[in-house]
Motif scaffolding. Structure first.
Motif, mmCIF file in Angstrom:
data_model
loop_
_atom_site.group_PDB
_atom_site.id
_atom_site.type_symbol
_atom_site.label_atom_id
_atom_site.label_comp_id
_atom_site.label_asym_id
_atom_site.label_seq_id
_atom_site.Cartn_x
_atom_site.Cartn_y
_atom_site.Cartn_z
ATOM 1 N N ALA A 12 16.426 8.142 5.912
ATOM 2 C CA ALA A 12 16.073 9.253 5.021
ATOM 3 C C ALA A 12 17.297 9.745 4.257
ATOM 4 N N ALA A 13 18.422 9.854 4.952
ATOM 5 C CA ALA A 13 19.656 10.292 4.292
ATOM 6 C C ALA A 13 20.116 9.256 3.272
ATOM 7 N N GLU A 14 20.080 7.993 3.646
ATOM 8 C CA GLU A 14 20.481 6.918 2.740
ATOM 9 C C GLU A 14 19.593 6.885 1.497
ATOM 10 N N GLU B 181 15.381 14.252 1.351
ATOM 11 C CA GLU B 181 15.653 15.419 2.189
ATOM 12 C C GLU B 181 14.391 15.980 2.841
ATOM 13 N N LYS B 182 13.251 15.817 2.180
ATOM 14 C CA LYS B 182 12.006 16.279 2.800
ATOM 15 C C LYS B 182 11.707 15.461 4.050
ATOM 16 N N ALA B 183 11.966 14.163 3.984
ATOM 17 C CA ALA B 183 11.736 13.304 5.150
ATOM 18 C C ALA B 183 12.663 13.697 6.297
ATOM 19 N N ILE B 184 13.894 14.074 5.958
ATOM 20 C CA ILE B 184 14.820 14.549 6.994
ATOM 21 C C ILE B 184 14.209 15.757 7.700
ATOM 22 N N ALA C 32 0.834 -1.204 0.000
ATOM 23 C CA ALA C 32 0.000 0.000 0.000
ATOM 24 C C ALA C 32 0.866 1.250 0.000
ATOM 25 N N VAL C 33 1.970 1.220 0.740
ATOM 26 C CA VAL C 33 2.892 2.357 0.764
ATOM 27 C C VAL C 33 3.509 2.563 -0.611
ATOM 28 N N ALA C 34 3.898 1.454 -1.250
ATOM 29 C CA ALA C 34 4.586 1.531 -2.542
ATOM 30 C C ALA C 34 3.726 2.174 -3.624
ATOM 31 N N THR C 35 2.401 2.094 -3.488
ATOM 32 C CA THR C 35 1.526 2.706 -4.495
ATOM 33 C C THR C 35 1.640 4.225 -4.473
ATOM 34 N N ASN D 189 9.989 7.414 -0.815
ATOM 35 C CA ASN D 189 9.755 8.846 -1.001
ATOM 36 C C ASN D 189 8.266 9.192 -0.962
ATOM 37 N N GLN D 190 7.530 8.456 -0.153
ATOM 38 C CA GLN D 190 6.092 8.694 0.002
ATOM 39 C C GLN D 190 5.881 9.540 1.258
ATOM 40 N N ASN D 191 6.151 10.830 1.114
ATOM 41 C CA ASN D 191 6.182 11.696 2.289
ATOM 42 C C ASN D 191 4.802 12.067 2.820
ATOM 43 N N ASP D 192 3.770 11.984 1.981
ATOM 44 C CA ASP D 192 2.412 12.187 2.483
ATOM 45 C C ASP D 192 2.045 11.052 3.442
ATOM 46 N N ILE D 193 2.447 9.845 3.073
ATOM 47 C CA ILE D 193 2.181 8.691 3.938
ATOM 48 C C ILE D 193 3.030 8.781 5.202
#
Length: 214
Positions: free
Chosen positions: A106-108, A112-115, A36-39, A75-79
């Motif tokens: 997040a760095a790996e 950067e938004k997740a950071i 579900a996340v991958a979508t 990179n699913q930052n909304d989730i």
């Protein structure tokens, strides 16, 4: 003549059987949430979690990753934001079996938004290290993430920290050929190019090998 009957399962046998079933169910649930996340569709993710009554804190048995780490990786930052709002990290900040934090992941993942999102909520883990002594700043430096490095420096990242090999974040930046990240660490972080790691190499030595002019 006495009839032989099958022996009843021992308590240990029952425990192992129950444990195996539970583990299988946990793997299935985790895979469903991971898919579900991958979508990348937040509405679909919410619908699946609610319809199946899936626990958002379930852990991947192979690497210890919570579903939050997969949101960061993909990179699913909304989730990611949704999970944080749902209290994913209320009890404690997640780490995997190797000791990696969400900021290190997040760095790996060059996210950067997740950071920014995660560090704003949990700045106290900025200097947390994994089993190799690496912190988020070192990993961000190895990826050349200038925005990520700036964010971590703003939150008090320890520029003098070294990993298990004695390497600083500047060693990482220079060994991977990231000139802008190196300048940022020197000018803003005050990291010296002349600190030797356990192998006897300075960051400047790695800069020379990577054809960086310093």
């Amino acid at each position: 003549m006495e009839t032989l009957t099958a022996a009843s399962p021992t308590p240990l046998g029952l425990l192992l059987t129950t444990s195996a079933i539970a583990s299988s169910e946990e793997r299935t649930m985790h895979q469903m949430i991971k898919d579900a996340v991958a979508t990348g569709d937040l509405s679909e993710f919410k619908a699946m979690v609610e319809a199946k009554k899936l626990p958002i804190q379930c852990i991947d048995a192979q690497n210890g990753w919570p579903i939050l780490f997969y949101a960061i990786k993909y990179n699913q930052n909304d989730i990611l934001t949704h999970l944080l709002e749902r209290g994913h990290e209320e009890e404690n900040c997640s780490t995997d079996f190797a000791g990696n934090t969400a900021l290190i992941i997040a760095a790996e993942s060059k996210n950067e938004k997740a950071i920014a999102v995660y560090a704003a909520l949990y700045p106290h883990i900025v200097n947390a290290v994994n089993q190799m002594g690496q912190n988020a700043l070192m990993i961000a430096a190895s990826k050349g993430l200038t925005k990520g490095i700036s964010l971590l420096l703003d939150l008090g990242a320890d520029t003098s920290a070294v990993d298990e090999d004695g390497s600083t974040a500047l060693h990482y930046a220079m060994s991977y050929g990231h000139a802008e990240a190196s300048v940022l660490l020197i000018e803003r972080g005050g990291v010296s190019m002349h600190i030797k790691n356990n192998k006897g190499f300075t960051a400047h030595d790695y800069a020379y090998s990577a054809d960086l002019l310093f």
